[in-house]
Write a protein that holds these residues in place. Structure first.
Motif, PDB file in Angstrom:
ATOM      1  N   LYS A 154      17.833  66.996  62.210  1.00  0.00           N
ATOM      2  CA  LYS A 154      17.171  67.455  60.988  1.00  0.00           C
ATOM      3  C   LYS A 154      15.954  68.251  61.412  1.00  0.00           C
ATOM      4  CE  LYS A 154      18.859  64.125  57.774  1.00  0.00           C
ATOM      5  NZ  LYS A 154      18.591  63.344  56.592  1.00  0.00           N
ATOM      6  N   ILE A 155      15.823  69.431  60.819  1.00  0.00           N
ATOM      7  CA  ILE A 155      14.760  70.346  61.228  1.00  0.00           C
ATOM      8  C   ILE A 155      14.095  70.986  60.015  1.00  0.00           C
ATOM      9  CG2 ILE A 155      15.843  70.937  63.436  1.00  0.00           C
ATOM     10  CD1 ILE A 155      16.690  73.634  62.037  1.00  0.00           C
ATOM     11  N   ASN A 156      12.922  71.522  60.254  1.00  0.00           N
ATOM     12  CA  ASN A 156      12.306  72.507  59.377  1.00  0.00           C
ATOM     13  C   ASN A 156      12.326  73.804  60.165  1.00  0.00           C
ATOM     14  OD1 ASN A 156      11.794  70.675  57.367  1.00  0.00           O
ATOM     15  ND2 ASN A 156       9.613  70.502  57.773  1.00  0.00           N
ATOM     16  N   TYR A 157      12.543  74.914  59.482  1.00  0.00           N
ATOM     17  CA  TYR A 157      12.574  76.187  60.191  1.00  0.00           C
ATOM     18  C   TYR A 157      11.938  77.272  59.340  1.00  0.00           C
ATOM     19  CZ  TYR A 157      16.705  77.316  57.350  1.00  0.00           C
ATOM     20  OH  TYR A 157      17.565  77.558  56.307  1.00  0.00           O
ATOM     21  N   LEU A 158      11.477  78.299  60.030  1.00  0.00           N
ATOM     22  CA  LEU A 158      10.828  79.423  59.373  1.00  0.00           C
ATOM     23  C   LEU A 158      11.512  80.703  59.824  1.00  0.00           C
ATOM     24  CD1 LEU A 158       8.408  80.314  57.578  1.00  0.00           C
ATOM     25  CD2 LEU A 158       7.103  80.565  59.686  1.00  0.00           C
ATOM     26  N   ALA A 159      11.952  81.497  58.850  1.00  0.00           N
ATOM     27  CA  ALA A 159      12.582  82.782  59.141  1.00  0.00           C
ATOM     28  C   ALA A 159      11.637  83.902  58.729  1.00  0.00           C
ATOM     29  CB  ALA A 159      13.905  82.901  58.383  1.00  0.00           C
ATOM     30  N   ASN A 160      11.755  85.047  59.391  1.00  0.00           N
ATOM     31  CA  ASN A 160      10.931  86.192  59.008  1.00  0.00           C
ATOM     32  C   ASN A 160      11.622  86.978  57.892  1.00  0.00           C
ATOM     33  OD1 ASN A 160      12.919  87.756  60.251  1.00  0.00           O
ATOM     34  ND2 ASN A 160      11.696  88.179  62.068  1.00  0.00           N
ATOM     35  N   GLU A 161      11.047  88.106  57.515  1.00  0.00           N
ATOM     36  CA  GLU A 161      11.586  88.891  56.395  1.00  0.00           C
ATOM     37  C   GLU A 161      12.959  89.490  56.684  1.00  0.00           C
ATOM     38  OE1 GLU A 161       8.705  91.459  58.745  1.00  0.00           O
ATOM     39  OE2 GLU A 161       8.599  89.503  57.832  1.00  0.00           O
ATOM     40  N   TYR A 162      13.371  89.501  57.963  1.00  0.00           N
ATOM     41  CA  TYR A 162      14.686  90.030  58.326  1.00  0.00           C
ATOM     42  C   TYR A 162      15.733  88.926  58.477  1.00  0.00           C
ATOM     43  CZ  TYR A 162      11.687  93.972  59.403  1.00  0.00           C
ATOM     44  OH  TYR A 162      10.759  94.966  59.317  1.00  0.00           O
ATOM     45  N   GLY A 163      15.336  87.692  58.218  1.00  0.00           N
ATOM     46  CA  GLY A 163      16.251  86.568  58.328  1.00  0.00           C
ATOM     47  C   GLY A 163      16.354  85.980  59.725  1.00  0.00           C
ATOM     48  N   GLU A 164      15.562  86.488  60.664  1.00  0.00           N
ATOM     49  CA  GLU A 164      15.573  85.960  62.026  1.00  0.00           C
ATOM     50  C   GLU A 164      14.743  84.673  62.085  1.00  0.00           C
ATOM     51  OE1 GLU A 164      15.569  90.227  64.358  1.00  0.00           O
ATOM     52  OE2 GLU A 164      13.680  89.393  63.632  1.00  0.00           O
ATOM     53  N   ILE A 165      15.246  83.694  62.798  1.00  0.00           N
ATOM     54  CA  ILE A 165      14.546  82.416  62.925  1.00  0.00           C
ATOM     55  C   ILE A 165      13.385  82.588  63.895  1.00  0.00           C
ATOM     56  CG2 ILE A 165      14.761  79.976  63.516  1.00  0.00           C
ATOM     57  CD1 ILE A 165      16.419  80.885  61.068  1.00  0.00           C
ATOM     58  N   GLU A 166      12.179  82.280  63.409  1.00  0.00           N
ATOM     59  CA  GLU A 166      10.986  82.420  64.248  1.00  0.00           C
ATOM     60  C   GLU A 166      10.541  81.087  64.842  1.00  0.00           C
ATOM     61  OE1 GLU A 166       7.863  84.383  62.145  1.00  0.00           O
ATOM     62  OE2 GLU A 166       8.737  86.344  62.567  1.00  0.00           O
ATOM     63  N   ARG A 167      10.582  80.031  64.031  1.00  0.00           N
ATOM     64  CA  ARG A 167      10.126  78.716  64.494  1.00  0.00           C
ATOM     65  C   ARG A 167      11.048  77.631  63.977  1.00  0.00           C
ATOM     66  NH1 ARG A 167       4.044  78.906  62.700  1.00  0.00           N
ATOM     67  NH2 ARG A 167       4.534  80.965  61.940  1.00  0.00           N
ATOM     68  N   ILE A 168      11.234  76.617  64.823  1.00  0.00           N
ATOM     69  CA  ILE A 168      12.026  75.446  64.465  1.00  0.00           C
ATOM     70  C   ILE A 168      11.216  74.217  64.847  1.00  0.00           C
ATOM     71  CG2 ILE A 168      14.123  74.122  64.959  1.00  0.00           C
ATOM     72  CD1 ILE A 168      15.488  76.806  65.615  1.00  0.00           C
ATOM     73  N   TRP A 169      11.157  73.253  63.929  1.00  0.00           N
ATOM     74  CA  TRP A 169      10.489  71.982  64.196  1.00  0.00           C
ATOM     75  C   TRP A 169      11.526  70.884  64.072  1.00  0.00           C
ATOM     76  CZ3 TRP A 169       8.412  75.694  60.974  1.00  0.00           C
ATOM     77  CH2 TRP A 169       7.193  76.257  61.371  1.00  0.00           C
ATOM     78  N   ILE A 170      11.762  70.133  65.137  1.00  0.00           N
ATOM     79  CA  ILE A 170      12.639  68.964  65.076  1.00  0.00           C
ATOM     80  C   ILE A 170      11.840  67.849  64.417  1.00  0.00           C
ATOM     81  CG2 ILE A 170      13.947  67.279  66.423  1.00  0.00           C
ATOM     82  CD1 ILE A 170      14.232  69.513  68.578  1.00  0.00           C
ATOM     83  N   LEU A 171      12.415  67.242  63.391  1.00  0.00           N
ATOM     84  CA  LEU A 171      11.694  66.257  62.592  1.00  0.00           C
ATOM     85  C   LEU A 171      11.898  64.839  63.086  1.00  0.00           C
ATOM     86  CD1 LEU A 171      12.552  67.652  59.046  1.00  0.00           C
ATOM     87  CD2 LEU A 171      10.507  68.098  60.419  1.00  0.00           C
ATOM     88  N   THR A 172      10.873  64.024  62.910  1.00  0.00           N
ATOM     89  CA  THR A 172      11.011  62.594  63.127  1.00  0.00           C
ATOM     90  C   THR A 172      11.763  62.015  61.929  1.00  0.00           C
ATOM     91  OG1 THR A 172       8.956  62.036  61.998  1.00  0.00           O
ATOM     92  CG2 THR A 172       8.812  62.473  64.379  1.00  0.00           C
ATOM     93  N   VAL A 173      12.198  60.773  62.038  1.00  0.00           N
ATOM     94  CA  VAL A 173      12.900  60.121  60.921  1.00  0.00           C
ATOM     95  C   VAL A 173      11.989  60.063  59.702  1.00  0.00           C
ATOM     96  CG1 VAL A 173      13.958  57.959  60.156  1.00  0.00           C
ATOM     97  CG2 VAL A 173      14.363  58.795  62.476  1.00  0.00           C
ATOM     98  N   GLN A 174      10.705  59.760  59.923  1.00  0.00           N
ATOM     99  CA  GLN A 174       9.765  59.666  58.807  1.00  0.00           C
ATOM    100  C   GLN A 174       9.575  61.033  58.139  1.00  0.00           C
ATOM    101  OE1 GLN A 174       9.063  58.537  61.921  1.00  0.00           O
ATOM    102  NE2 GLN A 174       9.143  56.333  61.596  1.00  0.00           N
ATOM    103  N   GLU A 175       9.445  62.097  58.936  1.00  0.00           N
ATOM    104  CA  GLU A 175       9.272  63.434  58.368  1.00  0.00           C
ATOM    105  C   GLU A 175      10.512  63.874  57.607  1.00  0.00           C
ATOM    106  OE1 GLU A 175       6.243  65.610  61.518  1.00  0.00           O
ATOM    107  OE2 GLU A 175       8.378  65.530  61.992  1.00  0.00           O
ATOM    108  N   ALA A 176      11.683  63.531  58.112  1.00  0.00           N
ATOM    109  CA  ALA A 176      12.931  63.926  57.457  1.00  0.00           C
ATOM    110  C   ALA A 176      13.099  63.237  56.106  1.00  0.00           C
ATOM    111  CB  ALA A 176      14.118  63.607  58.361  1.00  0.00           C
ATOM    112  N   ASN A 177      12.467  62.078  55.928  1.00  0.00           N
ATOM    113  CA  ASN A 177      12.575  61.348  54.667  1.00  0.00           C
ATOM    114  C   ASN A 177      11.578  61.810  53.613  1.00  0.00           C
ATOM    115  OD1 ASN A 177      14.719  59.765  55.527  1.00  0.00           O
ATOM    116  ND2 ASN A 177      13.354  58.250  56.448  1.00  0.00           N
ATOM    117  N   VAL A 178      10.632  62.673  54.003  1.00  0.00           N
ATOM    118  CA  VAL A 178       9.621  63.179  53.067  1.00  0.00           C
ATOM    119  C   VAL A 178      10.106  64.507  52.502  1.00  0.00           C
ATOM    120  CG1 VAL A 178       7.241  64.011  52.873  1.00  0.00           C
ATOM    121  CG2 VAL A 178       7.761  62.033  54.305  1.00  0.00           C
ATOM    122  N   ASP A 179       9.913  64.711  51.207  1.00  0.00           N
ATOM    123  CA  ASP A 179      10.286  65.973  50.573  1.00  0.00           C
ATOM    124  C   ASP A 179       9.503  67.112  51.220  1.00  0.00           C
ATOM    125  OD1 ASP A 179       9.670  67.711  47.585  1.00  0.00           O
ATOM    126  OD2 ASP A 179      11.623  67.550  48.554  1.00  0.00           O
TER     127      ASP A 179
END
Length: 120
Positions: A87-112
């Motif tokens: 489970k990750i959070n990710y950020l894409a730029n205006e062209y749809g390219e993935i710039e950053r990925i954060w692998i989430l902890t179990v606690q972070e994945a359970n938070v909206d």
């Protein structure tokens, strides 16, 4: 003056280093929750051959400067990603390219995700 045997001295040094590293790990574990930039999305990363990144079953375009952060906020090399779904959070730029990925902890994945975004 009494001299300490070498092994006793080494044992004390190792114990001090272990206590120091343990306190560092505990301080990271109790750190403030991570916040993410506006525009960050939630997804599931599936292991694939880099430079392909598969998020939610779709191959995404990455850049040479794409950064991947583990649960502790440390940079991760794409080749060392575990062969699993994450489970990750990710950020894409205006062209749809993935710039950053954060692998989430179990606690972070359970938070909206809306509660994890930086408030401007």
């Amino acid at each position: 003056m009494l001299r300490m045997p070498v092994f006793s001295l080494l044992r004390r040094c190792c114990a001090m280093m272990l206590l120091g590293s343990l306190s560092l790990v505990l301080s990271v574990a109790h750190a403030d929750p991570r916040t993410f930039p506006t525009g960050t999305k939630r997804g599931v990363l599936t292991a694939s051959a880099y430079p392909d990144i598969v998020i939610d079953g779709k191959v995404q375009v990455t850049r040479p400067s794409t950064r991947i952060f583990n649960e502790l906020g440390l940079l991760v090399l794409p080749a060392t990603l575990p062969n699993a779904t994450l489970k990750i959070n990710y950020l894409a730029n205006e062209y749809g390219e993935i710039e950053r990925i954060w692998i989430l902890t179990v606690q972070e994945a359970n938070v909206d995700i809306s509660k994890q975004l930086k408030q401007n």
